[in-house]
Design a protein around this motif. Structure first.
Motif, PDB file in Angstrom:
ATOM      1  N   LEU A 159      27.988  26.758  40.681  1.00 56.01           N
ATOM      2  CA  LEU A 159      29.160  26.862  41.545  1.00 56.01           C
ATOM      3  C   LEU A 159      30.450  26.871  40.729  1.00 56.01           C
ATOM      4  O   LEU A 159      31.384  27.629  41.017  1.00 56.01           O
ATOM      5  N   ALA A 160      30.501  26.032  39.691  1.00 55.44           N
ATOM      6  CA  ALA A 160      31.687  26.000  38.835  1.00 55.44           C
ATOM      7  C   ALA A 160      31.823  27.293  38.030  1.00 55.44           C
ATOM      8  O   ALA A 160      32.942  27.783  37.808  1.00 55.44           O
ATOM      9  N   LEU A 161      30.699  27.864  37.592  1.00 60.30           N
ATOM     10  CA  LEU A 161      30.746  29.151  36.898  1.00 60.30           C
ATOM     11  C   LEU A 161      31.281  30.239  37.824  1.00 60.30           C
ATOM     12  O   LEU A 161      32.090  31.079  37.413  1.00 60.30           O
ATOM     13  N   ALA A 162      30.830  30.228  39.083  1.00 55.74           N
ATOM     14  CA  ALA A 162      31.329  31.201  40.049  1.00 55.74           C
ATOM     15  C   ALA A 162      32.834  31.058  40.235  1.00 55.74           C
ATOM     16  O   ALA A 162      33.577  32.051  40.268  1.00 55.74           O
ATOM     17  N   ALA A 163      33.298  29.802  40.338  1.00 54.85           N
ATOM     18  CA  ALA A 163      34.738  29.559  40.456  1.00 54.85           C
ATOM     19  C   ALA A 163      35.467  30.044  39.213  1.00 54.85           C
ATOM     20  O   ALA A 163      36.539  30.668  39.299  1.00 54.85           O
ATOM     21  N   GLY A 164      34.897  29.773  38.036  1.00 51.56           N
ATOM     22  CA  GLY A 164      35.530  30.192  36.796  1.00 51.56           C
ATOM     23  C   GLY A 164      35.650  31.698  36.661  1.00 51.56           C
ATOM     24  O   GLY A 164      36.656  32.212  36.169  1.00 51.56           O
ATOM     25  N   VAL A 165      34.623  32.420  37.113  1.00 52.48           N
ATOM     26  CA  VAL A 165      34.674  33.889  37.076  1.00 52.48           C
ATOM     27  C   VAL A 165      35.812  34.402  37.954  1.00 52.48           C
ATOM     28  O   VAL A 165      36.580  35.297  37.561  1.00 52.48           O
ATOM     29  N   LEU A 166      35.953  33.832  39.146  1.00 59.66           N
ATOM     30  CA  LEU A 166      37.026  34.264  40.050  1.00 59.66           C
ATOM     31  C   LEU A 166      38.394  33.869  39.513  1.00 59.66           C
ATOM     32  O   LEU A 166      39.368  34.621  39.644  1.00 59.66           O
ATOM     33  N   TYR A 167      38.496  32.693  38.919  1.00 58.66           N
ATOM     34  CA  TYR A 167      39.764  32.288  38.305  1.00 58.66           C
ATOM     35  C   TYR A 167      40.102  33.199  37.125  1.00 58.66           C
ATOM     36  O   TYR A 167      41.270  33.539  36.897  1.00 58.66           O
ATOM     37  N   GLY A 168      39.086  33.581  36.346  1.00 59.64           N
ATOM     38  CA  GLY A 168      39.324  34.496  35.234  1.00 59.64           C
ATOM     39  C   GLY A 168      39.820  35.850  35.706  1.00 59.64           C
ATOM     40  O   GLY A 168      40.709  36.451  35.089  1.00 59.64           O
ATOM     41  N   ALA A 169      39.255  36.338  36.821  1.00 55.55           N
ATOM     42  CA  ALA A 169      39.730  37.597  37.393  1.00 55.55           C
ATOM     43  C   ALA A 169      41.163  37.458  37.893  1.00 55.55           C
ATOM     44  O   ALA A 169      41.991  38.360  37.717  1.00 55.55           O
ATOM     45  N   THR A 170      41.463  36.310  38.509  1.00 58.16           N
ATOM     46  CA  THR A 170      42.823  36.055  38.975  1.00 58.16           C
ATOM     47  C   THR A 170      43.800  36.035  37.807  1.00 58.16           C
ATOM     48  O   THR A 170      44.908  36.592  37.894  1.00 58.16           O
ATOM     49  N   ALA A 171      43.405  35.385  36.710  1.00 52.07           N
ATOM     50  CA  ALA A 171      44.270  35.316  35.529  1.00 52.07           C
ATOM     51  C   ALA A 171      44.530  36.701  34.951  1.00 52.07           C
ATOM     52  O   ALA A 171      45.652  37.016  34.527  1.00 52.07           O
ATOM     53  N   THR A 172      43.500  37.551  34.931  1.00 51.51           N
ATOM     54  CA  THR A 172      43.659  38.909  34.413  1.00 51.51           C
ATOM     55  C   THR A 172      44.633  39.696  35.275  1.00 51.51           C
ATOM     56  O   THR A 172      45.536  40.382  34.760  1.00 51.51           O
ATOM     57  N   LEU A 173      44.479  39.597  36.580  1.00 54.58           N
ATOM     58  CA  LEU A 173      45.373  40.312  37.485  1.00 54.58           C
ATOM     59  C   LEU A 173      46.797  39.763  37.391  1.00 54.58           C
ATOM     60  O   LEU A 173      47.777  40.524  37.427  1.00 54.58           O
TER      61      LEU A 173
END
Length: 272
Positions: A159-173
């Motif tokens: 679950l934390a990895l899933a959150a991290g992937v979405l946060y990483g995408a947010t950071a890129t955008l």
């Protein structure tokens, strides 16, 4: 200025760690760890405020120092978070927890420092933005599905990895938005993955394995941003034998430390 940047980044890491520990404490004790219910709890909101302060200090640090100095300092949030969580749980952090967290921190610092700095302005087309959001959503969904069948420690990690992937995408955008190379709908799209990531992270915290959940977040977020930056923004990756070997060794330390932390972090009695 470099010393000032490092100090601001360390202070930001402390606030970020304290906020994460507060939110985990509330997520564990909440009857239902959903954002709607957690948003009614003052300590959870206080944790969100602390995270906001930590993020602002980190951004301010980037104004005074290079990424290669500031980013490794952010890794200290992992080392700060475990004592904060232990104090909130009225216990002492275990030596094994701190040792595993230190190994992860060293690995993350190694991974961050071998990534070359990108000096150009990041640009993202409409198709690239759709690919970014769809790719992150697909990976996060797969991790969420896998988490439903996993044991507690594995569930917290996934679950934390899933959150991290979405946060990483947010950071890129967000990086694209900061430089002004964007279309209007990019601005509207940013909050959605961030909110979903926040909800997933509270579910991970509610399992009770705070240390390994927070570590998984700290691993997935920057690595996802680096991957998307390389694939979609043309940012460089490590080259050369020395950098490649350093990256592999750092990745091995990070993975090994995460596994060790999953085995040493105590499980809360409140399991969701």
């Amino acid at each position: 200025m470099t010393v000032l940047a490092a100090g601001l980044a360390l202070l930001g890491s402390l606030f970020f760690a304290l906020g994460a520990a507060l939110q985990q404490s509330e997520a564990v004790s909440a009857g239902r760890p959903t954002l709607r219910h957690l948003a009614r709890r003052p300590r959870w909101l206080l944790g969100g405020l602390a995270i906001g302060v930590g993020t602002a200090l980190h951004v301010l640090a980037l104004r005074y120092g290079p990424l290669t100095i500031v980013q490794p300092m952010g890794v200290a949030s992992l080392l700060f978070a475990l004592p904060c969580a232990a104090a909130l749980g009225r216990r002492r952090p275990r030596p094994g927890e701190l040792a595993a967290a230190a190994v992860i921190a060293v690995g993350l610092i190694g991974l961050v420092t071998v990534v070359p700095q990108h000096t150009g302005d990041p640009r993202l087309s409409t198709g690239g933005a759709v690919t970014l959001l769809a790719g992150a959503a697909t990976v996060a969904l797969a991790l969420w599905v896998a988490a439903r069948q996993a044991p507690p420690a594995g569930r917290a990690v996934l679950l934390a990895l899933a959150a991290g992937v979405l946060y990483g995408a947010t950071a890129t955008l967000t990086r694209v938005l900061v430089y002004g190379n964007w279309e209007f709908w990019f601005l509207l799209a940013v909050p959605l993955p961030a909110l979903i990531a926040l909800a997933l992270l509270q579910r991970a915290y509610a399992v009770g394995h705070f240390g390994v959940a927070f570590a998984a977040l700290q691993v997935a977020d920057p690595l996802t941003a680096v991957a998307f930056g390389a694939l979609l923004l043309g940012e460089p990756l490590p080259t050369g034998v020395a950098s490649t070997l350093t990256a592999l060794a750092a990745a091995a330390l990070t993975a090994g430390g995460t596994v060790a932390l999953a085995r040493t972090t105590p499980l809360s009695p409140h399991i969701r």
